[in-house]
Design an enzyme around this catalytic site. Structure first.
Site, short mmCIF file in Angstrom:
data_model
loop_
_atom_site.label_atom_id
_atom_site.label_comp_id
_atom_site.label_asym_id
_atom_site.label_seq_id
_atom_site.Cartn_x
_atom_site.Cartn_y
_atom_site.Cartn_z
N LYS A 12 8.72 -0.41 5.10
CA LYS A 12 8.58 -0.77 3.69
C LYS A 12 9.56 0.03 2.83
O LYS A 12 10.12 -0.50 1.85
CB LYS A 12 7.14 -0.52 3.22
N THR A 24 4.22 -0.40 -1.21
CA THR A 24 3.06 0.45 -0.97
C THR A 24 3.34 1.89 -1.38
O THR A 24 4.49 2.34 -1.38
CB THR A 24 2.70 0.41 0.53
N ASP A 25 2.25 2.62 -1.65
CA ASP A 25 2.40 4.05 -1.93
C ASP A 25 2.72 4.85 -0.67
O ASP A 25 3.13 6.01 -0.75
CB ASP A 25 1.14 4.60 -2.61
N GLU A 26 2.57 4.24 0.50
CA GLU A 26 2.79 4.98 1.74
C GLU A 26 4.25 5.37 1.94
O GLU A 26 4.55 6.25 2.75
CB GLU A 26 2.29 4.17 2.94
N TYR A 43 5.32 1.63 9.89
CA TYR A 43 5.03 0.70 8.80
C TYR A 43 5.66 1.18 7.50
O TYR A 43 6.40 0.45 6.84
CB TYR A 43 3.52 0.53 8.63
#
Length: 365
Positions: A157, A127-129, A153
């Protein structure tokens, strides 16, 4: 002919990928490994030429048996806990699945493939997060952006991304990683912004918006994401990371306003919707936007994400086909046409859970 093991393949993005791959590579064998937790759904794979094995990615013996018995040479890893709000309330599950689960898969892949000379690929979907948050004038996230995760989260990741990188550089495992922006489209589990707000609008429930609603996200139609992953598998360089974006950087409030206007237009064009969904404001001649409710912001809410996917465009030939307008129109049509799918998910116990946990909150990006 390739043999793929797709973890989390009964979930939202995973099942869309299975549909894409089996349609474009009919000669390949596809095995799905999914624990079928709350966001996994057998029905997502209906009609697809793929075998579903129900099991945990942390079960190394099971994964090893599948790699051997199905002669797997490509592992595409979607399985993850992915909902930020859930990670704030209960981070343990995110560490167990996203970190320990990924590590279990890597250990099996290393044992079966690393140093054997056999062509193989371990592709990790992220993810870009992991990159943190951007200011309004900051350049978009590139593959060189330092990691700065801000939620349990995104931290989980980020940890899994680093493990994948380490297994390539330390053990020679043939890995690739893709970091995507916010997905939307068919089979999206109704705890995330777009599907939840569509369903809330149809039932006349509030559309709760965190803070001022000006959090910015890049929106990526799931079909474009799946095309991007396929491009990484075909053309991506081993050991590399590729960002996959949708080219639709929008504030949440604009997404919600687009949704409200689209629901109103759908009811105006199809009077039968008023009979199917009598509690919707649009069924009573009222604008859906009357359901908008602003609530307290989420703790640590990242302000802006944006994806620079020039590397994927240059090296892989990737580009998104869906604009947000066309992609959202297709998505709304899918949810209106597949009421039985989401009603099958939203049983009484889940509706009670949503009302208890999200009745006055936005479950969004």
């Amino acid at each position: 002919m390739a043999s793929l093991l797709v973890t989390g393949g009964a979930g939202f993005i995973g099942s869309n990928f299975v549909a894409h791959w089996t349609a474009t590579h009919p000669e390949d064998r596809v095995t799905v490994l999914d624990l079928l937790t709350y966001a996994g759904n057998r029905a997502n794979l209906d009609g697809m030429r793929a075998e579903l094995v129900v099991g945990d990615i942390r079960d190394e013996a099971l994964v090893a048996e599948l790699v051997d018995s199905r002669d797997v040479d490509t592992l595409v890893h979607f399985a993850a806990e992915s909902h930020v709000d859930r990670s704030i309330v209960g981070p343990d599950a995110f560490i167990e699945t996203n970190v320990l689960g990924t590590h279990a898969l890597l250990k099996v892949a290393r044992k079966k493939w690393a140093g054997t000379g056999r062509p193989h690929r371990f592709h990790h979907v992220s993810t870009d997060e992991v990159y943190g948050t951007l200011g309004p004038n900051d350049p978009a996230f590139s593959e060189e952006t330092p990691y700065a995760p801000n939620s349990p989260y995104s931290a989980s990741k980020a940890a899994s991304d680093h493990l994948v990188r380490a297994y390539h550089h330390t053990y020679g495992l043939h890995t690739t990683t893709s970091n995507c922006s916010n997905n939307y489209g068919p089979f999206h589990f109704p705890e995330k912004l777009i599907p939840l707000f569509i369903i809330n609008a149809l039932h006349g429930r509030n559309l709760p918006i965190y803070g001022d609603g000006m959090q910015v996200r890049d929106w990526l139609h799931v079909e474009d994401h799946c095309r991007g992953i396929a491009a990484v598998l075909k053309h991506g360089r081993v050991g590399e990371t590729y960002n996959i974006g949708g080219g639709a950087e929008l504030p949440n409030i604009r997404v919600i306003d687009t949704l409200c206007a689209a629901v109103d237009s759908a009811f105006a064009a199809n009077p039968a919707l008023a009979q199917r969904f009598p509690d919707a404001p649009a069924a009573k001649g009222l604008p859906t936007s009357t359901l908008k409710t602003f609530v307290a912001d989420r703790p640590g809410h990242d302000r802006r994400y944006a994806i620079d996917c020039r590397k994927a465009m240059t090296e892989l030939g990737y580009s998104p086909k869906h604009s947000f307008e066309s992609g959202f129109a297709q998505t709304l049509g899918w949810y209106l046409d597949h009421e039985s799918w989401w009603r099958g998910i939203l049983d009484g116990s889940y509706l009670e859970w949503v009302e208890t946990n999200y009745g006055n909150r936005q479950t969004a990006a």
